[in-house]
Scaffold this motif. Structure first.
Motif, PDB file in Angstrom:
ATOM      1  N   TYR A 107       0.814  -1.209   0.000  1.00  0.00           N
ATOM      2  CA  TYR A 107       0.000   0.000   0.000  1.00  0.00           C
ATOM      3  C   TYR A 107       0.855   1.270   0.000  1.00  0.00           C
ATOM      4  N   HIS A 108       2.107   1.147   0.454  1.00  0.00           N
ATOM      5  CA  HIS A 108       3.006   2.296   0.403  1.00  0.00           C
ATOM      6  C   HIS A 108       3.266   2.721  -1.046  1.00  0.00           C
ATOM      7  N   ARG A 109       3.027   1.821  -1.996  1.00  0.00           N
ATOM      8  CA  ARG A 109       3.264   2.097  -3.406  1.00  0.00           C
ATOM      9  C   ARG A 109       1.958   2.255  -4.171  1.00  0.00           C
ATOM     10  N   LEU A 110       0.932   2.726  -3.483  1.00  0.00           N
ATOM     11  CA  LEU A 110      -0.380   2.827  -4.094  1.00  0.00           C
ATOM     12  C   LEU A 110      -0.370   3.727  -5.329  1.00  0.00           C
ATOM     13  N   GLY A 111       0.418   4.787  -5.284  1.00  0.00           N
ATOM     14  CA  GLY A 111       0.520   5.664  -6.447  1.00  0.00           C
ATOM     15  C   GLY A 111       0.987   4.909  -7.675  1.00  0.00           C
ATOM     16  N   GLU A 112       1.909   3.970  -7.470  1.00  0.00           N
ATOM     17  CA  GLU A 112       2.394   3.145  -8.575  1.00  0.00           C
ATOM     18  C   GLU A 112       1.265   2.303  -9.153  1.00  0.00           C
ATOM     19  N   ALA A 113       0.462   1.718  -8.287  1.00  0.00           N
ATOM     20  CA  ALA A 113      -0.666   0.904  -8.749  1.00  0.00           C
ATOM     21  C   ALA A 113      -1.686   1.756  -9.506  1.00  0.00           C
ATOM     22  N   LEU A 114      -1.921   2.974  -9.041  1.00  0.00           N
ATOM     23  CA  LEU A 114      -2.855   3.860  -9.714  1.00  0.00           C
ATOM     24  C   LEU A 114      -2.377   4.209 -11.121  1.00  0.00           C
ATOM     25  N   ARG A 115      -1.093   4.445 -11.274  1.00  0.00           N
ATOM     26  CA  ARG A 115      -0.561   4.818 -12.588  1.00  0.00           C
ATOM     27  C   ARG A 115      -0.453   3.621 -13.532  1.00  0.00           C
ATOM     28  N   ALA A 116      -0.063   2.469 -12.985  1.00  0.00           N
ATOM     29  CA  ALA A 116       0.201   1.308 -13.841  1.00  0.00           C
ATOM     30  C   ALA A 116      -1.008   0.384 -13.987  1.00  0.00           C
ATOM     31  N   ASP A 117      -1.997   0.479 -13.092  1.00  0.00           N
ATOM     32  CA  ASP A 117      -3.161  -0.401 -13.097  1.00  0.00           C
ATOM     33  C   ASP A 117      -2.729  -1.868 -13.103  1.00  0.00           C
ATOM     34  N   ARG A 118      -1.880  -2.207 -12.138  1.00  0.00           N
ATOM     35  CA  ARG A 118      -1.446  -3.595 -12.006  1.00  0.00           C
ATOM     36  C   ARG A 118      -1.237  -3.899 -10.532  1.00  0.00           C
ATOM     37  N   PRO A 119      -1.393  -5.173 -10.131  1.00  0.00           N
ATOM     38  CA  PRO A 119      -1.269  -5.515  -8.707  1.00  0.00           C
ATOM     39  C   PRO A 119       0.144  -5.341  -8.183  1.00  0.00           C
ATOM     40  N   LEU A 120       0.236  -5.176  -6.879  1.00  0.00           N
ATOM     41  CA  LEU A 120       1.522  -4.968  -6.223  1.00  0.00           C
ATOM     42  C   LEU A 120       1.944  -6.139  -5.346  1.00  0.00           C
ATOM     43  N   THR A 121       1.030  -7.029  -5.000  1.00  0.00           N
ATOM     44  CA  THR A 121       1.353  -8.110  -4.065  1.00  0.00           C
ATOM     45  C   THR A 121       1.762  -9.398  -4.759  1.00  0.00           C
ATOM     46  N   TRP A 122       1.643  -9.451  -6.077  1.00  0.00           N
ATOM     47  CA  TRP A 122       2.066 -10.623  -6.834  1.00  0.00           C
ATOM     48  C   TRP A 122       2.342 -10.198  -8.268  1.00  0.00           C
ATOM     49  N   ASP A 123       3.029 -11.060  -9.006  1.00  0.00           N
ATOM     50  CA  ASP A 123       3.468 -10.723 -10.362  1.00  0.00           C
ATOM     51  C   ASP A 123       2.681 -11.543 -11.381  1.00  0.00           C
ATOM     52  N   PRO A 124       1.780 -10.918 -12.141  1.00  0.00           N
ATOM     53  CA  PRO A 124       0.999 -11.661 -13.129  1.00  0.00           C
ATOM     54  C   PRO A 124       1.845 -12.350 -14.205  1.00  0.00           C
ATOM     55  N   GLN A 125       3.081 -11.902 -14.386  1.00  0.00           N
ATOM     56  CA  GLN A 125       3.934 -12.513 -15.405  1.00  0.00           C
ATOM     57  C   GLN A 125       4.535 -13.841 -14.949  1.00  0.00           C
ATOM     58  N   THR A 126       4.584 -14.067 -13.641  1.00  0.00           N
ATOM     59  CA  THR A 126       5.190 -15.303 -13.127  1.00  0.00           C
ATOM     60  C   THR A 126       4.242 -16.145 -12.295  1.00  0.00           C
ATOM     61  N   GLN A 127       3.092 -15.605 -11.914  1.00  0.00           N
ATOM     62  CA  GLN A 127       2.130 -16.333 -11.092  1.00  0.00           C
ATOM     63  C   GLN A 127       0.781 -16.384 -11.795  1.00  0.00           C
ATOM     64  N   GLU A 128       0.087 -17.482 -11.594  1.00  0.00           N
ATOM     65  CA  GLU A 128      -1.213 -17.659 -12.233  1.00  0.00           C
ATOM     66  C   GLU A 128      -2.244 -16.698 -11.679  1.00  0.00           C
ATOM     67  N   SER A 129      -2.233 -16.478 -10.373  1.00  0.00           N
ATOM     68  CA  SER A 129      -3.194 -15.564  -9.753  1.00  0.00           C
ATOM     69  C   SER A 129      -2.704 -15.201  -8.366  1.00  0.00           C
ATOM     70  N   LEU A 130      -3.437 -14.297  -7.706  1.00  0.00           N
ATOM     71  CA  LEU A 130      -3.087 -13.926  -6.337  1.00  0.00           C
ATOM     72  C   LEU A 130      -3.310 -15.067  -5.369  1.00  0.00           C
ATOM     73  N   PHE A 131      -4.041 -16.109  -5.778  1.00  0.00           N
ATOM     74  CA  PHE A 131      -4.339 -17.226  -4.888  1.00  0.00           C
ATOM     75  C   PHE A 131      -3.279 -18.310  -4.947  1.00  0.00           C
ATOM     76  N   THR A 132      -2.213 -18.081  -5.709  1.00  0.00           N
ATOM     77  CA  THR A 132      -1.067 -18.988  -5.718  1.00  0.00           C
ATOM     78  C   THR A 132       0.147 -18.202  -5.272  1.00  0.00           C
ATOM     79  N   THR A 133       0.997 -18.820  -4.491  1.00  0.00           N
ATOM     80  CA  THR A 133       2.171 -18.147  -3.968  1.00  0.00           C
ATOM     81  C   THR A 133       3.254 -19.163  -3.690  1.00  0.00           C
TER      82      THR A 133
END
Length: 338
Positions: A107-133
């Motif tokens: 959440y400290h990087r919320l501005g980044e999420a607002l500009r990029a429109d992408r999640p911050l807690t996981w990487d869509p390029q390497t993970q199937e979804s936020l429910f896998t870790t």
């Protein structure tokens, strides 16, 4: 006279959360379980804290309604005793720890999420979804957090909507099974199936067995986003705190699969933190939407009117909204397959 006091309360909101998170990390409330009263000196000794931090922590927790004074010491309030003592049926500490360890720093990087429109807690390029870790501990913490929140939300849903006319419930994306467990406890005629990913199924079976309901609640493995069809043979389908994770196109597809899986006269129940139709609140739903920005690729919180439109387009009728107060949802949109 208008003052900046409301802005100060918003700005310092993290003070309260981080105080709670630190107390949970130290297991302060577990040590005070069962009505135990401790002095500041005992807290210093047991938690290995210096005098000043111990004094400040106790005062802060008391100010938050988590501790209360008893003579020269402190004890848990009813709120802390019920929900912040490890091992209690509805322990909320998992939710606190998950937010502290999973979402607080992103959440400290919320501005980044607002500009990029992408999640911050996981990487869509390497993970199937936020429910896998890659971290099993974090995944276990997630499901414990969801179970705690879902249990009380399920109780509120069971009071707001009468499942008495239903016999077979399909909980789509049911996670660890909190909703079927609570609803089957309340409605003795009800049987249920939890439908979720294979690795979640084992967690659900564990919770169902612990609740003594293995004879009434079963599980089925699948993916509601990609499977062409959902399990049939149920007269009510529940989507509990599911659709906020996905975009409109995905949600319309899920609702279409639900329509196809239900018999004529069957019902669908969409349980969510609903935005007002004018999208000005409530605060819980609107801020949950910001969490969806941090945690998902396309999720957001939607209004009851939006869900109603999608349900009608999917072929449902008799759409209505019931409101209630719960930690994970504030209402349900209910419809029927004609």
């Amino acid at each position: 006279m208008i003052t900046p006091t409301p802005l100060m309360e918003i700005t310092t909101g993290y003070w309260a959360f981080k105080t709670l998170a630190a107390a949970v990390e130290l297991d302060l409330f577990g040590r005070l379980s069962g009505g135990r009263v401790v002095t500041q000196q005992e807290v210093q000794q047991e938690l290995d804290l210096p005098e000043r931090p111990a004094d400040l922590l106790l005062a802060a927790c008391a100010s938050l309604g988590l501790l209360e004074r008893s003579g020269t010491g402190y004890r848990n309030t009813e709120l802390a005793e019920q929900f912040l003592v490890p091992g209690r049926p509805h322990y909320f500490g998992g939710q606190v720890r998950y937010c502290d360890e999973r979402t607080y720093l992103p959440y400290h990087r919320l501005g980044e999420a607002l500009r990029a429109d992408r999640p911050l807690t996981w990487d869509p390029q390497t993970q199937e979804s936020l429910f896998t870790t890659a971290d099993p501990g974090m995944l276990a913490m997630f499901w414990e957090a969801m179970y705690s929140t879902s249990s009380f939300t399920a109780r509120s849903l069971g009071e707001a909507y009468d499942f008495g006319a239903h016999r077979r419930l399909l909980d789509v994306g049911g996670g660890a099974g909190a909703f079927p467990v609570e609803l089957c406890r309340r409605y003795p005629q009800l049987r249920a199936t939890v439908f979720d990913l294979p690795h979640v199924r084992a967690k659900a079976e564990e919770k169902i067995t612990a609740a003594g309901l293995a004879d009434r609640i079963g599980t089925a493995s699948g993916n509601f986003l990609t499977d062409p069809a959902l399990p049939t043979g149920h007269d009510v389908i529940l989507l509990s705190m599911i659709l906020h994770d996905w975009n409109e196109t995905q949600n319309r597809a899920i609702l279409a699969r639900c329509h196809a899986a239900l018999p004529p006269g069957g019902a669908i129940v969409v349980c969510e933190l609903l935005l007002d139709d004018d999208r000005t609140g409530p605060r819980s739903a609107a801020l949950m939407g910001m969490t969806m920005l941090v945690e998902t690729e396309g999720g957001r919180n939607y209004s009851g009117a939006e869900y109603a439109d999608w349900l009608v387009d999917a072929g449902f009728t008799d759409v209505r909204v019931v409101a209630f107060d719960a930690p994970g949802a504030n209402g349900a949109v209910i419809a029927r397959r004609p």
